[in-house]
Design a protein around this motif. Structure first.
Motif, PDB file in Angstrom:
ATOM      1  N   GLU A 288      54.399  35.430  -2.903  1.00  0.00           N
ATOM      2  CA  GLU A 288      53.946  36.312  -2.015  1.00  0.00           C
ATOM      3  C   GLU A 288      52.386  36.102  -1.789  1.00  0.00           C
ATOM      4  O   GLU A 288      51.903  36.859  -0.606  1.00  0.00           O
ATOM      5  CB  GLU A 288      54.248  37.808  -2.778  1.00  0.00           C
ATOM      6  CG  GLU A 288      55.486  38.254  -2.760  1.00  0.00           C
ATOM      7  CD  GLU A 288      56.361  37.565  -4.034  1.00  0.00           C
ATOM      8  OE1 GLU A 288      57.441  37.796  -4.202  1.00  0.00           O
ATOM      9  OE2 GLU A 288      55.416  36.875  -4.727  1.00  0.00           O
TER      10      GLU A 288
ATOM     11  N   LEU B 226      48.378  40.201  -1.251  1.00  0.00           N
ATOM     12  CA  LEU B 226      48.713  41.385  -0.574  1.00  0.00           C
ATOM     13  C   LEU B 226      47.600  42.457  -0.406  1.00  0.00           C
ATOM     14  O   LEU B 226      47.014  42.947  -1.492  1.00  0.00           O
ATOM     15  CB  LEU B 226      49.947  41.957  -1.544  1.00  0.00           C
ATOM     16  CG  LEU B 226      51.005  40.796  -1.835  1.00  0.00           C
ATOM     17  CD1 LEU B 226      51.968  41.629  -2.726  1.00  0.00           C
ATOM     18  CD2 LEU B 226      51.546  40.355  -0.555  1.00  0.00           C
TER      19      LEU B 226
ATOM     20  N   THR C 168      48.485  38.023  -6.128  1.00  0.00           N
ATOM     21  CA  THR C 168      49.684  38.013  -7.089  1.00  0.00           C
ATOM     22  C   THR C 168      50.045  36.788  -7.812  1.00  0.00           C
ATOM     23  O   THR C 168      50.449  36.623  -8.922  1.00  0.00           O
ATOM     24  CB  THR C 168      50.808  38.102  -6.438  1.00  0.00           C
ATOM     25  OG1 THR C 168      51.254  37.017  -5.260  1.00  0.00           O
ATOM     26  CG2 THR C 168      50.816  39.391  -5.578  1.00  0.00           C
TER      27      THR C 168
ATOM     28  N   LYS D  65      53.440  40.136 -11.236  1.00  0.00           N
ATOM     29  CA  LYS D  65      55.251  39.800 -11.100  1.00  0.00           C
ATOM     30  C   LYS D  65      55.698  40.826 -11.995  1.00  0.00           C
ATOM     31  O   LYS D  65      55.331  41.149 -13.234  1.00  0.00           O
ATOM     32  CB  LYS D  65      55.537  38.550 -11.378  1.00  0.00           C
ATOM     33  CG  LYS D  65      57.139  38.227 -11.032  1.00  0.00           C
ATOM     34  CD  LYS D  65      57.218  36.770 -11.507  1.00  0.00           C
ATOM     35  CE  LYS D  65      58.641  36.537 -11.205  1.00  0.00           C
ATOM     36  NZ  LYS D  65      59.350  35.227 -11.667  1.00  0.00           N
TER      37      LYS D  65
END
Length: 1015
Positions: free
Chosen positions: A599, A602, A595, A924
């Motif tokens: 975060e 992921l 990302t 995002k």
């Protein structure tokens, strides 16, 4: 001095055709010849050396098919002309008693063509290069009160330079032209053009309008001045000239007398003709016209059909040349491999350009310009018709449209009362393959193009031999190439040769007979006669009496269908699209998502794209109507952003002629056809910051683009971004490696470089303070934007002392250096850079390629990063940009930077340096969907970009790439066979040659792949 017609009349008499000339029709033709010759030499203000004998010429051309204009055709009509003007044209036209009557039964009469782009009658201009070792020339050496730059020649008046040239006029007349616009094709602003006819008369008699148009180009021509030496420099010079001319008009006292600007302003009232070399130049010219409220008439380069929608959007009238590329000899496979698919396709599709313009309803004229030989004009025109141009539009583009465009339709362009008697007489419909152009009348003067065939001798004749028998023969074939047959029990072929009024015959009386009679004589109106010999050598007399006309069969063959042509690709490259792709809603499922946000990375995550934006990030997202891409086992990252690139630039990356060239703009010279866009998409690049080179302390304005493969130049540009400009330090700007001749341009030392900056910003600050009525200066406008934090600097740099110097200058003038690029000694001054607020764009591990990089180390990027400087890894190289992910991985190896931070150096960090991190650089919700789906860990040397997405459009797909390679192979095979077929038919071919791509680096001075300054 005799005219061509008088000479021809004397030649006929000397060849013994007095018998035929006593016939009524021939005597009338001779009379018209003599009258026309006298009229052509009539003068009013010129003294006569001898006895004045002026005559008025009146002619009536009867029984013709008259094509008054492209929309109006009159059958069995009469054209009446007097004193070089049309009196009447129509079936009921009255024939004056004093008219010389010319019977044109079976013939067609058309308006002569108008060419609005020629250099007819102008002296040849030779590009001025000066001595190879001469120092640079910074100012104009033109004597007089003219402007500062020799490429602005607005004061040139073609009418004053014009001189008739009968040899060139004859070649153009033979192609069907009667009127031309002539100009001196030299310079960015070329001055005025004049309209003249192609009559064989003195200059004052053939000139219709002395100031008919103004000319422009992106070529400085014979100027020996250094500035400009790039395409962006040509554009900047022209833009500045428009501004200077406006200022001069309102503030003449400040400039004194400037004849160039005076003429430039005066010329704005005329039609404005802009010559370009290709489709992108056409759009560049139109953009300048839009900026200054000018609608240019664009003389095309020949490949504009490739972007016909954009051409239509210009609202311009175009001038289309018919100089189609020749067939390429690809018989030798070793040679054929050098020929690009784009070259092959252009050879096939170029003749379709006029038809494409007609189909798109774009107004256009047709020109013979660019042809090596005007004799090929009609053949190329017929080829254009074969490829889709209608005959009506072809005639319109050669008559009414050019005449209307130049505002001379009241004089030429159709056969209407009061207009000039400029017309063609042909054997049939003008554009048919076998039609013969007999005569081209210009200003009422006859010019014979082809004599043979004027009288159609085809028919049935009875030949009586004395002594001997009678025999019936049939003459058929074409009017210029007749054939003979003896009509006996069996039809027996004979031979016939016609030369003017002289005829020779050879015929047998019966099939397989060895008895042949050879005859020669004269052609009369309804009978022929002469002498000959039989097989035994005995002399015979003969007469041929006309019996009836031959039955000439109409051409029943269907008009051939247009040739099958391959598709146009966008861009015009083997890897282009058949149709431009559209945005899609896309769901990428179950990928490892990097990302670049808090975060982090992921696992097994979905990303949903809607309307070109990242809409949602999470697990088990519902697809709805979105296209689903399985990302299992794959990695998804933000698209790579190259902060320092030189791809997709046309005709020069450096305007190296001056120390400060802040007025030039990379955005003016984008090249959307550059295959490096596609190649870099295959490496995961989605955006590139295109920089001016490093030849001067203050270079040109840069352009951020997204790699939207197939879009136009304007559509590549990222809109609403903070504009940037290129500065440079070091060896390049002080011309250390430019050679011995380049020791004149300031600066020559690093001390001088600093003074250039101080002087430039001092001038900019003073310029900003000036009140109303100041001269707008494009160079200083850009510098004022820097002072006001509205334009930002990317600076080529290496050595710490110079880096410190520029930051000091910036602090003194209260602006900030946004980015130091290259900056291989950045590790020495990282703390000062952070305090100043500068970021860094650097190489991962380049060093020792010239003196000022001897202190480079591979830990540079990591050190700057750890100090807190926003650091990016960039390419400055079209090849390196394809593996920037691997360049970022080197920072992990050398500096121990984390994988996520290393990936940010080619994604989020360059976005920050370019002030677009609110839109791109990370994954995002709400950001642009600029993404790369990797087959493996994005920093791995094994990772491949499987799909590269820009604004929600899959611009590169590895599976699709494999299909494109097959399509390229199939298309090359098809076109190779087509080219081989052309060679087999005997079509002239050109040798296959390798065309190198434009590929630039910072230091290239003139063109890609030329020796530069050294990296």
């Amino acid at each position: 001095m005799k005219t061509a017609f008088e000479k021809h009349g004397a030649a006929l008499l000397s060849r013994g055709v007095a018998y035929a000339l006593r016939r009524r029709r021939s005597s009338l033709l001779l009379l018209s010849l003599l009258i026309a010759g006298s009229y052509a030499h009539a003068q009013e203000t010129y003294p006569v050396n001898g006895i004045a004998d002026p005559k008025d010429g009146c002619f009536a051309f009867t029984h013709a098919t008259i094509v008054k204009d492209a929309q109006t055709t009159l059958s069995n009509a009469t054209l009446v002309i007097r004193d070089g003007k049309v009196v009447d044209a129509g079936p009921a036209a009255a024939i004056p008693k004093d008219a010389v009557v010319v019977d044109c039964k079976g013939k067609y009469i058309y308006p002569s063509f108008v060419d609005i782009f020629t250099t007819y009658g102008q002296a040849e201009t030779r590009r001025g290069s000066g001595s190879w070792n001469a120092p640079p020339q910074f100012l104009s050496n033109t004597k007089g009160a003219y402007g500062w730059n020799q490429a602005i020649k607005s004061e040139v008046n073609a009418a004053a330079l014009f001189s008739t040239d009968e040899s060139k006029a004859a070649s153009l007349r033979e192609a069907g032209f009667g009127t031309v616009l002539t100009q001196q094709a030299d310079g960015v602003a070329r001055g005025t053009a004049a309209v003249v006819t192609l009559a064989a008369a003195k200059e004052n008699k053939v000139m219709i309008r002395e100031r008919a148009a103004a000319g422009y180009s992106f070529d400085k021509g014979t100027s020996t001045q250094n500035y400009p030496n790039s395409a962006m420099g040509y554009i900047a010079l022209l833009r500045q000239t428009y501004l200077d001319a406006q200022w001069y008009k309102s503030q003449p006292a400040r400039e004194g007398v400037n004849l160039s600007l005076q003429a430039f302003n005066a010329n704005q009232q005329l039609p404005q003709i802009f010559e370009v070399k290709d489709k992108w130049d056409a759009l560049r010219a139109d953009k300048i016209g839009d900026e200054f409220g000018v609608q240019y008439i664009i003389k095309a380069g020949g490949n504009e059909y490739q972007r016909i929608a954009e051409m239509a959007a210009t609202k311009a009238t175009f001038i289309l040349p018919l100089s189609f590329p020749g067939a390429i000899d690809v018989e030798d496979p070793a040679d054929a491999r050098f020929v690009s698919l784009a070259e092959m396709k252009h050879w096939e599709l170029a003749p379709s350009q006029p038809g494409a313009f007609e189909k798109a309803n774009i107004p256009f004229c047709i020109t013979a310009a660019d042809l090596k030989d005007a004799k090929t004009f009609m053949g190329n025109l017929r080829k254009a018709i074969e490829y889709g141009l209608s005959e009506q539009k072809a005639l319109e583009a050669l008559t009414r449209t050019p005449a209307t465009t130049l505002k001379i339709y009241d004089k030429v362009g159709s056969l209407e009362a009061g207009k000039m008697a400029n017309f063609l007489i042909t054997s049939g419909p003008l554009f048919q393959e076998n039609t013969v152009l007999f005569q081209n009348w210009v200003q009422g003067n006859r010019y014979i193009v082809k004599q043979d065939g004027w009288n159609d001798i085809r028919g049935i004749y009875t030949i009586t031999l004395t002594p001997g028998n009678s025999v019936t023969v049939e003459v058929k074939g074409s009017v210029t190439d007749p054939s003979l047959s003896v009509l006996a029990k069996d039809t027996v072929p004979g031979k016939i040769d016609v030369n003017g009024k002289l005829v020779t015959l050879s015929l047998s009386m019966a099939k397989n007979s060895k008895k042949t009679v050879r005859l020669s004589g004269l052609i009369g109106v309804n009978s022929w006669s002469g002498t000959g010999v039989d097989t035994a050598g005995a002399v015979v007399r003969w007469e041929a009496a006309f019996s009836r006309a031959a039955t000439v069969k109409a051409d029943s063959a269907k008009k051939p269908a247009p040739p099958a042509l391959g598709p146009i690709y966008f861009p015009f490259s083997g890897y282009g699209w058949d149709k431009l792709p559209q945005q899609q809603d896309i769901l990428i499922k179950n990928a490892t998502v990097w990302t670049n946000e808090k975060e982090g990375k992921l696992e097994n995550t979905d990303v949903l794209i809607r309307a070109g934006k990242i809409a949602q990030i999470g697990k088990s997202i519902a697809a709805g109507n979105a296209r689903v891409i399985d990302g299992t086992g794959k990695h998804l990252s933000a698209g790579i952003i190259d902060e320092h690139s030189h791809i997709a630039i046309s005709n020069g990356v450096n305007e190296s002629s001056q120390a400060v060239t802040a007025e030039v703009r990379i955005g003016d010279v984008l090249n959307p056809d550059d295959v490096n866009i596609y190649r870099q998409l295959s490496g995961g690049v989605t955006a590139s910051h295109l920089l001016h080179g490093s030849a001067n302390p203050i270079g040109g304005q840069s352009q951020l683009i997204k790699l939207r493969w197939g879009q136009s130049a304007e559509d590549l540009k990222v809109t609403n971004w903070d504009p940037f400009i290129k500065f440079a330090l070091g060896e390049n700007v002080k011309q250390s490696n430019w050679g011995d001749r380049n020791t004149v341009r300031f600066p020559q030392t690093r001390m001088g470089v600093e003074q250039v900056y101080v002087d430039a910003f001092t001038r900019a600050r003073d310029y900003e303070k000036q009140g109303p009525g100041k001269r707008r200066d494009l160079e200083l406008d850009a510098l004022v934007e820097i002072l006001n934090a509205k334009r930002f600097i990317t600076c080529h740099s290496y050595v710490q002392s110079e880096i410190n110097m520029l930051m000091h200058v910036a602090d003194s003038f209260h602006f900030r250096v946004n980015t130091f690029t290259h900056i291989l000694e950045g590790y020495k001054v990282a703390d000062k850079m952070k305090a100043h607020g500068a970021g860094a764009g650097t190489f991962a591990d380049w060093w020792a390629y010239k003196m000022e990089v001897q202190d480079a180390i591979p830990y540079n990027a990591a050190i700057m990063h750890k100090v807190g400087v926003v650091t990016a890894i960039n390419s400055d190289d079209a090849e390196m940009a394809r593996r920037l992910n691997q360049e970022a991985a080197k920072v992990v190896k050398y500096g121990g930077v984390s994988e996520e931070d290393a990936l940010k150096m080619v994604t989020l960090n360059p976005a920050k340096l370019l002030h677009v991190d609110n839109r791109v650089g990370s994954i995002k919700a709400g950001k642009d969907a600029d993404l790369v789906l990797w087959s493996d860990h994005p920093l791995s040397i094994y990772a491949k970009a499987e799909k590269t997405i820009v604004d929600g459009i899959v611009e590169f797909d590895r599976d699709n790439d494999l299909q494109l390679r097959k399509r390229i192979a199939d298309e090359r095979t098809r076109l190779t066979q087509k080219l081989l077929g052309e060679k087999k038919k005997g079509t002239p071919t050109q040798k296959a040659a390798f065309t190198r791509e434009e590929m630039y680096h910072c230091e290239d001075l003139q063109g890609g792949h030329q020796e530069g300054l050294g990296l």
